[in-house]
Design a protein around this motif. Structure first.
Motif, PDB file in Angstrom:
ATOM      1  N   GLU A  28      38.125  46.055  38.595  1.00  0.00           N
ATOM      2  CA  GLU A  28      39.068  46.632  37.639  1.00  0.00           C
ATOM      3  C   GLU A  28      39.623  47.941  38.189  1.00  0.00           C
ATOM      4  O   GLU A  28      40.823  48.198  38.120  1.00  0.00           O
ATOM      5  N   GLU A  29      38.725  48.768  38.750  1.00  0.00           N
ATOM      6  CA  GLU A  29      39.154  50.072  39.221  1.00  0.00           C
ATOM      7  C   GLU A  29      38.191  50.594  40.271  1.00  0.00           C
ATOM      8  O   GLU A  29      36.991  50.341  40.206  1.00  0.00           O
ATOM      9  N   ASP A  41      43.816  50.512  41.481  1.00  0.00           N
ATOM     10  CA  ASP A  41      43.908  49.755  40.239  1.00  0.00           C
ATOM     11  C   ASP A  41      43.774  48.290  40.616  1.00  0.00           C
ATOM     12  O   ASP A  41      44.588  47.763  41.370  1.00  0.00           O
ATOM     13  N   HIS A  43      44.208  45.627  38.863  1.00  0.00           N
ATOM     14  CA  HIS A  43      45.069  44.656  38.185  1.00  0.00           C
ATOM     15  C   HIS A  43      45.952  43.948  39.211  1.00  0.00           C
ATOM     16  O   HIS A  43      46.505  44.582  40.102  1.00  0.00           O
ATOM     17  N   ASN A  45      49.205  42.401  40.531  1.00  0.00           N
ATOM     18  CA  ASN A  45      50.661  42.506  40.342  1.00  0.00           C
ATOM     19  C   ASN A  45      51.262  41.140  40.641  1.00  0.00           C
ATOM     20  O   ASN A  45      51.570  40.821  41.782  1.00  0.00           O
ATOM     21  N   TYR A  61      43.212  35.291  37.713  1.00  0.00           N
ATOM     22  CA  TYR A  61      42.398  36.393  37.191  1.00  0.00           C
ATOM     23  C   TYR A  61      43.284  37.587  36.899  1.00  0.00           C
ATOM     24  O   TYR A  61      44.297  37.807  37.559  1.00  0.00           O
ATOM     25  N   GLU A  62      42.867  38.382  35.950  1.00  0.00           N
ATOM     26  CA  GLU A  62      43.585  39.615  35.619  1.00  0.00           C
ATOM     27  C   GLU A  62      43.394  40.663  36.720  1.00  0.00           C
ATOM     28  O   GLU A  62      44.270  41.475  36.985  1.00  0.00           O
ATOM     29  N   PHE A  63      42.200  40.644  37.347  1.00  0.00           N
ATOM     30  CA  PHE A  63      41.857  41.611  38.386  1.00  0.00           C
ATOM     31  C   PHE A  63      41.638  40.911  39.717  1.00  0.00           C
ATOM     32  O   PHE A  63      41.327  39.726  39.757  1.00  0.00           O
ATOM     33  N   ARG A  64      41.772  41.668  40.809  1.00  0.00           N
ATOM     34  CA  ARG A  64      41.547  41.131  42.153  1.00  0.00           C
ATOM     35  C   ARG A  64      40.062  40.916  42.390  1.00  0.00           C
ATOM     36  O   ARG A  64      39.231  41.728  41.974  1.00  0.00           O
TER      37      ARG A  64
END
Length: 167
Positions: A28-29, A41, A43, A45, A61-64
């Motif tokens: 997430e971060e 970040d 997230h 893109n 997925y929303e995140f890498r």
């Protein structure tokens, strides 16, 4: 929520940045303090991708995935000097989280659990891991927390990561 202090930093850093230990996680971060502070970040893109690229995970997925970012983090951290600090916020991959919660007969449906979270903080001297859960809606039950706490402790033990519980 459990807090675990890492007792062998060198071993842990190898697990975190080199080995595949944390590959079941999404980033997430990340915040890494060295000569300057780097903020990542996690997230995805989506507009960066043309839609047919292999690099974009099929289940969106929303995140890498951590596996795609850990090399960059390793490059930022490695060197003669120890980082001043770092912080990583990781999420267990949603499909793995759902399997864990269902296997443990959680009293909250897995689709109500937004994320099983692992916060990793290094303050310049020690690393602390903190578990947490994020829910889509409010629930009185703490069962997802307890399941995640036990699972993370068992996971660390199974990978041979030395830790001790803190208050």
């Amino acid at each position: 929520m459990k807090q675990m202090q890492i007792t062998s930093m060198k071993q842990f850093m190898n697990h975190l940045l080199v080995a595949d230990t944390f590959e079941p996680f999404l980033l997430e971060e990340a915040v890494i303090g060295t000569a300057c502070t780097y903020h990542i970040d996690g997230h995805v893109n989506r507009e960066f991708y043309s839609g047919d690229e292999d690099d974009l995970e099929k289940d969106a997925y929303e995140f890498r995935p951590w596996s795609k970012i850990k090399g960059l983090c390793f490059d930022l951290i490695k060197g003669r000097r120890t980082p001043l600090f770092f912080r990583f916020v990781l999420h267990l991959m949603p499909d793995k989280a759902a399997v864990l919660l269902e296997k443990e007969s959680c009293d909250i449906p897995s689709d109500q659990v937004k994320a099983l979270v692992l916060n990793i903080r290094y303050d310049g001297t020690k690393a602390t891991l903190t578990t947490g859960t994020a829910l889509h809606t409010f629930h009185l039950s703490k069962m997802p927390d307890a399941i995640w706490d036990r699972a993370m402790q068992k996971y660390l033990d199974g990978k041979g990561i030395a830790w001790e519980e803190t208050d």
